[in-house]
Structures are given as structure tokens and as C-alpha cells.
Design a protein around this motif. Structure first.
Motif, mmCIF file in Angstrom:
data_model
loop_
_atom_site.group_PDB
_atom_site.id
_atom_site.type_symbol
_atom_site.label_atom_id
_atom_site.label_comp_id
_atom_site.label_asym_id
_atom_site.label_seq_id
_atom_site.Cartn_x
_atom_site.Cartn_y
_atom_site.Cartn_z
ATOM 1 N N ARG A 131 0.831 -1.196 0.000
ATOM 2 C CA ARG A 131 0.000 0.000 0.000
ATOM 3 C C ARG A 131 0.875 1.260 0.000
ATOM 4 N N LYS A 132 1.913 1.230 0.823
ATOM 5 C CA LYS A 132 2.842 2.376 0.860
ATOM 6 C C LYS A 132 3.484 2.583 -0.506
ATOM 7 N N ARG A 133 3.909 1.455 -1.105
ATOM 8 C CA ARG A 133 4.540 1.557 -2.437
ATOM 9 C C ARG A 133 3.554 2.105 -3.471
ATOM 10 N N ALA A 134 2.299 1.639 -3.394
ATOM 11 C CA ALA A 134 1.284 2.105 -4.329
ATOM 12 C C ALA A 134 1.085 3.613 -4.192
ATOM 13 N N ILE A 135 1.048 4.081 -2.951
ATOM 14 C CA ILE A 135 0.868 5.519 -2.722
ATOM 15 C C ILE A 135 2.045 6.298 -3.305
ATOM 16 N N SER A 136 3.247 5.794 -3.088
ATOM 17 C CA SER A 136 4.402 6.545 -3.599
ATOM 18 C C SER A 136 4.456 6.486 -5.130
ATOM 19 N N LEU A 137 4.040 5.357 -5.708
ATOM 20 C CA LEU A 137 3.975 5.277 -7.178
ATOM 21 C C LEU A 137 2.943 6.251 -7.741
ATOM 22 N N VAL A 141 3.614 9.411 -10.335
ATOM 23 C CA VAL A 141 3.008 9.649 -11.650
ATOM 24 C C VAL A 141 2.061 10.849 -11.628
ATOM 25 N N GLY A 142 2.145 11.645 -10.580
ATOM 26 C CA GLY A 142 1.438 12.920 -10.577
ATOM 27 C C GLY A 142 -0.036 12.843 -10.214
ATOM 28 N N ILE A 143 -0.403 11.850 -9.427
ATOM 29 C CA ILE A 143 -1.794 11.783 -8.960
ATOM 30 C C ILE A 143 -1.862 12.434 -7.585
ATOM 31 N N ALA A 144 -2.645 13.532 -7.505
ATOM 32 C CA ALA A 144 -2.737 14.264 -6.241
ATOM 33 C C ALA A 144 -3.550 13.465 -5.228
ATOM 34 N N ALA A 145 -3.268 13.662 -3.964
ATOM 35 C CA ALA A 145 -3.961 12.983 -2.862
ATOM 36 C C ALA A 145 -4.069 11.477 -3.090
ATOM 37 N N PRO A 146 -2.943 10.810 -3.308
ATOM 38 C CA PRO A 146 -2.988 9.385 -3.648
ATOM 39 C C PRO A 146 -3.656 8.516 -2.576
#
Ligand code: ADP
Ligand code: MG
Length: 330
Positions: A131-137, A141-146
Motif C-alpha cells: 500500500r505504501k509503495r502504491a501511494i508513492s507510485l 506519476v502525478g496523482i494528487a492525494a494518492p
């Protein structure tokens, strides 16, 4: 160049149709060096996607199949590998991003879960870490408020955001080669430019090699180091982007460049290439571009032009590559 990360030789991929078996990709060869961006360009139907699908082992078989040739990834032959071995290559070694309608975001799963799923399919890490990795990815890629976007379903995102998610999925396993097939074509021009900038940043940060497929010379100019121009399943020309843009040697490349809108040129002067791509089933002994070519002579109709070295690492499949360009662009 050192050892290429991807080495394609004599790739021929055919489709079986009611009228017979025809090559959609015909004797295509190219290399991609580690960290290099190769652009593959050509009109719709020229065999770009079939090339990509052949590399990924995703050609729909039947009716398609790699009929001959060699594809080596990091020195290892991948033509003929069993499905499982190819599957293991996709993701951690070769990442992929397709044009939006072909992308495989599953509409019934949250985007965060789809990113985490990809990571966990290839790595033994905990759900919390994934989940942490997904948020950082997603952040990368420029998705705000991941943290919030993680729980969205694909339909809740714009086309541009969905494509950012696809890029995040492709990057999830840190591939050494990214294959991007028309990654921005379905998007409007502003979003296209943003995504190309993003891809270029990521490429520079990670040093991964990229094969970007497009029908748009503008995308090549923006993004690629080298370019492979395809026409009707064959390589028309290849070389460094700077060289090919300043000294295009194949008349098809000349035509593509003339029909590419540029900021520094009056759009009213844009020309299109007259005529259409031949059908797969149109077998012809000579150059497949000959019917549309202003430089055509008898030899072009009678024999297939080989890829000729035309200097400075550039190759063109044209008997008349050194002819003066009409209009003086030579
Ligand atoms: P591009 O990506 O350059 O637009 P493609 O690689 O998709 O072109 O297609 C190249 C050729 O292969 C086309 O002429 C198309 O008709 C043929 N082709 C692609 N997919 C199939 C298929 N599933 N069945 C039969 N022919 C196909
Ligand atoms: Mg395509």
C-alpha cells in the motif's frame, strides 16, 4: 553501443485470414540499448502494435504468430518461450502501457488494489508495504492525494488519470524496459504533453530503456533518441532522431515529417501523403511504398529494397535514398 537490452532480428509475424497467411510484420530488425528511448513510428496499420505484442508474447494466436526471427531480451531468446516464462518476464523485466481502449484496468476493482496486486504478484511483501509503495507510485506519476485516490474505481478517474495509473502499474516492478504503445493517443493534447513529460522524467530518473510507439512524429521529436520508421510491416528507415529529422532518406519519412504539425511552421502548409497503406493481402514483389511514391522507378516495383546503410548509423530501405528531395528538404 554495448550489449543491447533488446535485440530483434528478422522478426516476421503473420496473421491467418480467409485469403491466406500474410505478414503483418515482415523481417524487422532493431536494437535497443540499455537506457535508450527508441521510437517506432508509422501510420495506423503499419505493424507497430504487432511488433510490440510479438515482443511481449501477447500476439493473439491464432490467428497471429511469430513465424520467424529472433527476439533477445538481455541476451536471452524469448521467441518460443513457454507462456509461463513469458508471463514472468512481463512486469519485472518488461513493463507495458497501451493506448487507453486496450488498457487492462479492471472496472470492478479499486485502482489502489490493482497497483498493489501487481506488486504482490511479483514480490513477497506485506499488504501494508504494498500500500505504501502504491501511494508513492501514484504520487510519482502525478496523482494528487494518492491516499484517497487509492480507493477510487477506474470510472471515477479521467482518461489522463487512468493512464497515469497504468504507468504506475507498469513501473510497479521497476522494469528495465518499458514498452509504451500509443500511450497518449487517446488523450487531448495538453494531457498528452504532460504525460510525455512525466514519462521522460521517469525514464531519466530510472535509466530504464523505453520503446515508445506512436503515429505522431511530434512525439518522437519530444521523446526518442532513435527512431524506427515502419511502413506496411517493414522498416522504412532508422537512425538517430536528429539525423532522421534533418536528413530523412526514405520518401515515406519525408512525407511523415511534412504532415507533422510543428509549432514553428504554418499549419496551412501541411501536406498529407497521397494514397493509402496496402492491405495485408496485397503481396507485391517490390517496395510496399512504391504505389504512393513520387520517386518510384521500375526497380522499386520489381524488387524489394534492402535496408541500406546511408551513413552515421542511419539506414533506409530505398533504392533512391540519395535522390534530391522535391522541395529541397534534402
Ligand atoms: P499499428 O499498430 O501500426 O497501427 P497493427 O500492428 O495493429 O498496426 O496491425 C498491423 C496489421 O496487422 C494490420 O494490417 C492489421 O490488419 C493486421 N492485424 C492486426 N491484428 C490483427 C488480428 N487480430 N487479425 C488479423 N489481422 C490483424
Ligand atoms: Mg497500434
Amino acid at each position: 553501443m554495448g550489449d543491447p537490452i533488446l535485440r530483434v532480428r528478422g522478426l516476421t509475424s503473420t496473421f491467418r485470414t480467409d485469403a491466406g497467411v500474410f505478414p503483418a510484420v515482415d523481417d524487422v530488425s532493431f536494437d535497443v540499448a540499455p537506457g535508450e528511448v527508441l521510437g517506432i513510428v508509422g501510420e495506423s496499420g503499419s505493424g507497430k502494435s504487432v511488433t510490440a505484442l510479438s515482443i511481449l508474447g501477447l500476439l493473439p494466436d491464432p490467428p497471429g504468430r511469430v513465424a520467424s526471427g529472433s527476439i533477445r531480451f538481455e541476451g536471452r531468446e524469448i521467441v518460443g518461450l513457454p507462456r509461463k516464462a513469458l508471463q514472468a518476464l512481463r512486469g519485472p523485466s518488461i513493463g507495458m502501457v497501451f493506448q487507453e481502449p486496450m488498457t487492462s484496468l479492471n472496472p470492478v476493482f479499486r485502482v489502489g488494489d490493482q497497483i498493489m496486486e501487481t506488486i504482490r504478484a511479483h514480490e513477497a511483501i506485506s499488504k501494508a508495504d504494498a500500500r505504501k509503495r502504491a501511494i508513492s507510485l501514484m504520487d510519482r506519476v502525478g496523482i494528487a492525494a494518492p491516499e484517497r485516490r487509492l480507493d477510487d474505481f477506474p470510472h471515477q478517474l479521467s482518461g489522463g488519470m487512468r493512464q497515469r495509473v497504468m504507468i504506475a502499474i507498469a513501473l510497479a516492478c521497476s522494469p528495465r524496459l518499458l514498452l509504451a504503445d500509443e500511450p497518449t493517443t487517446a488523450l487531448d493534447v495538453t494531457i498528452q504533453a504532460q504525460l510525455l513529460d512525466l514519462l521522460r522524467d521517469i525514464q531519466r530518473d530510472t535509466g530504464m530503456a523505453v520503446v515508445i510507439i506512436t503515429h505522431n512524429m511530434g512525439v518522437i521529436a519530444e521523446f526518442a533518441d532513435r527512431v524506427l520508421v515502419m511502413y506496411a510491416g517493414r522498416v522504412a528507415e532508422q537512425g538517430a532522431v536528429d539525423t532522421v529529422f534533418t536528413h530523412p532518406r526514405h520518401p515515406y519519412t519525408v512525407g511523415l515529417l511534412r504532415s507533422t504539425p510543428r509549432l514553428d511552421r504554418d499549419e496551412a502548409r501541411l501536406t498529407t501523403i497521397p494514397g493509402v497503406l496496402p492491405q495485408l493481402s496485397d503481396t507485391m514483389p517490390g517496395c510496399r511504398f512504391a504505389p504512393r511514391c513520387a520517386r518510384r522507378t521500375d526497380v522499386c516495383v520489381l524488387s524489394k529494397p534492402p535496408l541500406l546503410d546511408v551513413g552515421a548509423g542511419q539506414q533506409a530501405a530505398c533504392f533512391h535514398w540519395d535522390a534530391q528531395q522535391p522541395g529541397g528538404a534534402s
